[in-house]
Motif scaffolding. Sequence first.
Motif, short mmCIF file in Angstrom:
data_model
loop_
_atom_site.label_atom_id
_atom_site.label_comp_id
_atom_site.label_asym_id
_atom_site.label_seq_id
_atom_site.Cartn_x
_atom_site.Cartn_y
_atom_site.Cartn_z
N TYR A 90 112.21 73.99 0.03
CA TYR A 90 111.95 73.49 1.38
C TYR A 90 111.03 74.45 2.13
O TYR A 90 110.11 74.03 2.84
CB TYR A 90 113.26 73.33 2.17
N THR A 93 107.47 74.04 0.95
CA THR A 93 106.87 72.80 1.45
C THR A 93 106.54 72.92 2.93
O THR A 93 105.49 72.44 3.38
CB THR A 93 107.82 71.62 1.21
N ARG A 96 103.34 74.68 3.23
CA ARG A 96 102.22 73.76 2.92
C ARG A 96 101.85 72.95 4.15
O ARG A 96 100.66 72.78 4.46
CB ARG A 96 102.63 72.80 1.80
N VAL A 184 111.46 66.19 0.02
CA VAL A 184 111.20 67.14 -1.06
C VAL A 184 112.07 66.81 -2.27
O VAL A 184 111.60 66.78 -3.42
CB VAL A 184 111.43 68.58 -0.59
N ASP A 188 110.97 65.64 -6.03
CA ASP A 188 111.24 66.53 -7.17
C ASP A 188 112.16 65.89 -8.20
O ASP A 188 112.08 66.19 -9.40
CB ASP A 188 111.83 67.85 -6.69
N GLN A 211 105.70 61.97 3.09
CA GLN A 211 105.28 61.72 1.70
C GLN A 211 103.76 61.62 1.62
O GLN A 211 103.13 62.17 0.70
CB GLN A 211 105.94 60.44 1.18
N LEU A 214 102.06 64.99 2.01
CA LEU A 214 102.29 65.88 0.87
C LEU A 214 101.78 65.31 -0.45
O LEU A 214 101.86 65.98 -1.48
CB LEU A 214 103.78 66.19 0.76
#
Length: 301
Positions: A90, A93, A96, A184, A188, A211, A214
């Motif tokens: 997490y 992300t 990011r 996430v 994954d 979504q 990312l």
Amino acid sequence: MNDYSPQPISYVGRFAPSPTGPLHFGSLVAALASYFDARSNKGTWLVRMEDLDPPREPPGTDALILEQLHILGLEWDGEVLYQSSRLDAYRATLERLKATGLCFSCDCTRPRIKSIGGIYDGRCRYRKLPFNSGLATRVKTDKNLYEFEDAIQGNYSQILEQDIGDFTLLRKDGLFAYQLAVVVDDADQGINHVVRGYDLLESTPRQIYLQQLLGFLTPQYAHVPVVVNEQGQKLSKQHFADSIDVQAASTVLHNAMRFLGLRPAKAQISEPPADLLAWGIDNWDIQVVPKLANIPMHAAH
């Protein structure tokens, strides 16, 4: 020349309870719907424990939930994933998303946001507060329409900026927000079908937005009606919902199946859970699930 045709993507679904209390009838309905949809599509059914809020999670509740599922015959595939073990994922992300320039720190309080109607107004968007502990991290939203076709409820859409506002990814207390963690983990774990309660329908456009930011695939969604008590409140620990009686497993399953639109014969209530579940898998049709937001508890009996 080889005759090549791509293999269809196999179904991967999940049940993701928060271990704040044992399974009650409402959480069983959500579990059963996701289980039936996965098994009827010869898919994988995963269990994920959404244990990101320790103060609300009595020790041992996760084990109790898993035991209840096991006694009911709802056997999952693979290992149970605990969100508490995923903090590094997490955090990475979130970094990011920060790198895109779409995140900002926010010191607004819940009472302030409630006082303006509950939709965040972007107050901290351009204040350039540091990403320090004690401050929440939000992601900027936009004026685009985010819509999807729910397999039960039909078309649903939101313009996030006006309907929700910039939303939280990291809480002031340092805990990761549900919206970030679920996106996430679904990515994954390769989740491509999400069957869950209607109370999460309005969260879905936020998840689709993340979504897209990312580069993750968007699952197919289906939201089943939530079970409510006589006061119209969703069954929950907060509203003192009773734990399901696993000693009466077949009765509980029979009632939950009827709630989902299935019509097992009255005589089947005396069958072993495994036989009831096998019948449910064979007869599952997501289109017969009532297209409602909620159904009173007594209607299932």
